[in-house]
Design an enzyme around this catalytic site. Structure first.
Site, PDB file in Angstrom:
ATOM      1  N   TRP A 102       0.812  -1.218   0.000  1.00 58.79           N
ATOM      2  CA  TRP A 102       0.000   0.000   0.000  1.00 58.79           C
ATOM      3  C   TRP A 102       0.846   1.268   0.000  1.00 58.79           C
ATOM      4  O   TRP A 102       0.496   2.256  -0.645  1.00 58.79           O
ATOM      5  CB  TRP A 102      -1.004  -0.006   1.160  1.00 58.79           C
ATOM      6  CG  TRP A 102      -2.099  -0.986   0.910  1.00 58.79           C
ATOM      7  CD1 TRP A 102      -2.354  -2.136   1.609  1.00 58.79           C
ATOM      8  CD2 TRP A 102      -3.076  -0.944  -0.150  1.00 58.79           C
ATOM      9  NE1 TRP A 102      -3.423  -2.799   1.052  1.00 58.79           N
ATOM     10  CE2 TRP A 102      -3.883  -2.097  -0.021  1.00 58.79           C
ATOM     11  CE3 TRP A 102      -3.341  -0.051  -1.191  1.00 58.79           C
ATOM     12  CZ2 TRP A 102      -4.947  -2.378  -0.892  1.00 58.79           C
ATOM     13  CZ3 TRP A 102      -4.407  -0.329  -2.066  1.00 58.79           C
ATOM     14  CH2 TRP A 102      -5.183  -1.479  -1.904  1.00 58.79           C
ATOM     15  N   ASP A 172      -1.341   6.450   6.546  1.00 57.42           N
ATOM     16  CA  ASP A 172      -2.468   5.672   6.025  1.00 57.42           C
ATOM     17  C   ASP A 172      -2.795   4.592   7.056  1.00 57.42           C
ATOM     18  O   ASP A 172      -2.135   3.558   7.109  1.00 57.42           O
ATOM     19  CB  ASP A 172      -2.076   5.047   4.680  1.00 57.42           C
ATOM     20  CG  ASP A 172      -3.152   4.096   4.146  1.00 57.42           C
ATOM     21  OD1 ASP A 172      -4.214   3.952   4.793  1.00 57.42           O
ATOM     22  OD2 ASP A 172      -2.919   3.501   3.073  1.00 57.42           O
ATOM     23  N   LYS A 196     -12.130  -1.581   6.868  1.00 57.75           N
ATOM     24  CA  LYS A 196     -11.393  -2.573   7.652  1.00 57.75           C
ATOM     25  C   LYS A 196     -11.789  -2.497   9.128  1.00 57.75           C
ATOM     26  O   LYS A 196     -12.231  -3.471   9.692  1.00 57.75           O
ATOM     27  CB  LYS A 196      -9.883  -2.387   7.496  1.00 57.75           C
ATOM     28  CG  LYS A 196      -9.311  -3.022   6.234  1.00 57.75           C
ATOM     29  CD  LYS A 196      -9.178  -2.099   5.077  1.00 57.75           C
ATOM     30  CE  LYS A 196      -8.719  -2.798   3.812  1.00 57.75           C
ATOM     31  NZ  LYS A 196      -7.937  -1.921   2.949  1.00 57.75           N
TER      32      LYS A 196
HETATM   33  C1  LIG Z   1      -7.367  -1.399   1.877  1.00 62.47           C
HETATM   34  C2  LIG Z   1      -6.273  -0.412   1.969  1.00 62.47           C
HETATM   35  C3  LIG Z   1      -6.159   0.645   1.051  1.00 62.47           C
HETATM   36  C4  LIG Z   1      -7.105   0.821  -0.124  1.00 62.47           C
HETATM   37  O1  LIG Z   1      -8.321   1.286   0.325  1.00 62.47           O
HETATM   38  P1  LIG Z   1      -9.470   1.767  -0.711  1.00 62.47           P
HETATM   39  O2  LIG Z   1     -10.464   2.350   0.223  1.00 62.47           O
HETATM   40  O3  LIG Z   1      -9.932   0.543  -1.423  1.00 62.47           O
HETATM   41  O4  LIG Z   1      -8.888   2.743  -1.637  1.00 62.47           O
HETATM   42  C5  LIG Z   1      -5.131   1.542   1.225  1.00 62.47           C
HETATM   43  N1  LIG Z   1      -4.265   1.429   2.241  1.00 62.47           N
HETATM   44  C6  LIG Z   1      -4.338   0.421   3.136  1.00 62.47           C
HETATM   45  C7  LIG Z   1      -3.347   0.343   4.254  1.00 62.47           C
HETATM   46  C8  LIG Z   1      -5.347  -0.530   3.032  1.00 62.47           C
HETATM   47  O5  LIG Z   1      -5.425  -1.531   3.914  1.00 62.47           O
END
Ligand SMILES: *Cc1c(COP(=O)(O)O)cnc(C)c1O
Length: 361
Positions: A102, A172, A196
């Site tokens: 990511w 993030d 999540k």
């Molecule tokens: C799932 C995830 C993403 C992507 O998320 P979207 O909402 O599908 O764009 C980005 N960063 C991390 C750490 C993730 O777990």
């Protein structure tokens, strides 16, 4: 069919109490005679609910007053682009720490908007450990430092907040937000896709230090500007009303669980049980990650013989253990242990892993 133990990486488990409450309120929310999805986001009922959700999130994380909280759309991926648009001016550079899938994606999407300096990368170690802090090549003039505290696919996690001096730290936290107490004041900006650890997909939560709202003079549409979203309570256009509502119910649920101190203890206990089961299996199961960087949220493991993978997945699903298949890029298994996954689920999984090893020798 009864409910299963759900180890999905995302969209992921939502607390059963939250789903049951949403079910009870589906046809008649808050005495309105209609569902939350069927009414104006400009109405008093919705505005009160939205403000309460923000209040509950602020109190869970003890968010300081000089931070704005935004409820946006477009997911974490859109923020890979929108953050450099808002935090970097023309010609600026930003530091990125690459620790897995990511954070690498964040680098590639930022490219059109900022000069990216990859200040450290775990790629030479196949992302099995974190790049040592002493080796990071940080630039004190960087517009910000971006990192991914928990890599959902690679299963590596930072267990402390890196000190990057005066440069704003951007994180993030899509897969670890609200999993333990957090010192928000260490960050310039925190963002997380909801699917999540917060609620359904289609919602993004952002916590941003207010001085960063007005960083850029770059020309862009209002809808992309964090300052406009903050000035309009994240309702510049129609928000994800259902997602916001479910996130609010989840925040209330977290308070009822004892808040983030209690969640942090539970999450540590869950991960410890699963890693212990893997490590004590005499090599039947293996987790490849440096023990100091193992993720509490996303636990990868392989079987000693990949020919058993299909049987493992089929038999686990048959006993109500859902979504253990690892990401396609890495193979093997992955169990995601977000807040909504109780210790009982991990106990059921580890019991199954022991039984499976006995049966298949
Ligand atoms: C799932 C995830 C993403 C992507 O998320 P979207 O909402 O599908 O764009 C980005 N960063 C991390 C750490 C993730 O777990």
């Amino acid at each position: 069919m009864s409910r299963v133990w759900n180890f999905s990486a995302g969209p992921a488990a939502i607390p059963q109490e939250v789903l049951e409450r949403a079910q009870r309120e589906m046809l008649d929310w808050n005495g309105s005679g209609a569902s939350v999805m069927e009414q104006s986001h400009r109405g008093k009922r919705f505005i009160d609910m939205a403000a309460q959700a923000e209040f509950d999130l602020r109190s869970l994380l003890a968010v300081p007053d000089d931070y704005a909280v935004l409820f946006l759309q477009g997911g974490a991926t859109q923020q890979f682009a929108q953050i450099p648009m808002n935090l970097a001016g023309e010609g600026d550079s930003a530091d990125y720490i690459v620790s897995g899938h990511w954070s690498a994606k964040a680098v590639s999407e930022a490219g059109p908007y900022v000069r990216v300096n990859v200040a450290a990368s775990g790629e030479p170690d196949d992302f099995l450990k974190l790049p040592a802090r002493a080796d990071w090549q940080l630039d004190p003039r960087a517009a910000y430092v971006h990192y991914t505290p928990n890599e959902t696919i690679h299963g590596v996690e930072f267990h402390d907040i890196p000190d990057v001096g005066e440069v704003p730290l951007v994180a993030d936290m899509s897969s670890n937000i609200l999993s333990e107490p957090l010192d928000v004041s260490r960050f310039g900006l925190i963002y997380a896709g909801a699917q999540k650890n917060i609620g359904p997909s289609g919602l993004l939560v952002m916590i941003i230090r207010r001085d960063l709202l007005l960083r850029t003079s770059r020309s862009m549409a209002r809808i992309f500007r964090f300052a406009e979203q903050a000035a309009n309570d994240s309702m510049l256009n129609t928000p994800n009303t259902w997602g916001w509502y479910l996130a609010g119910l989840t925040f209330q649920w977290l308070h009822a669980q004892g808040g983030l101190v209690a969640m942090g203890e539970r999450n540590r206990a869950k991960a410890a049980l699963l890693y212990r089961t893997i490590d004590d299996s005499d090599g039947y199961y293996r987790n490849p990650i440096d023990p100091s960087a193992r993720s509490r949220m996303n636990v990868r493991f392989t079987l000693h013989d990949a020919a058993l993978d299909a049987a493992f997945l089929e038999e686990s699903e048959a006993v109500g253990l859902l979504a253990l298949k690892g990401h396609k890029a890495l193979g093997g298994m992955r169990a995601s242990l977000y807040n909504a996954v109780p210790l009982e689920a991990v106990e059921a999984l580890t019991q199954f892993m022991g039984d499976f090893a006995t049966r298949h020798g």
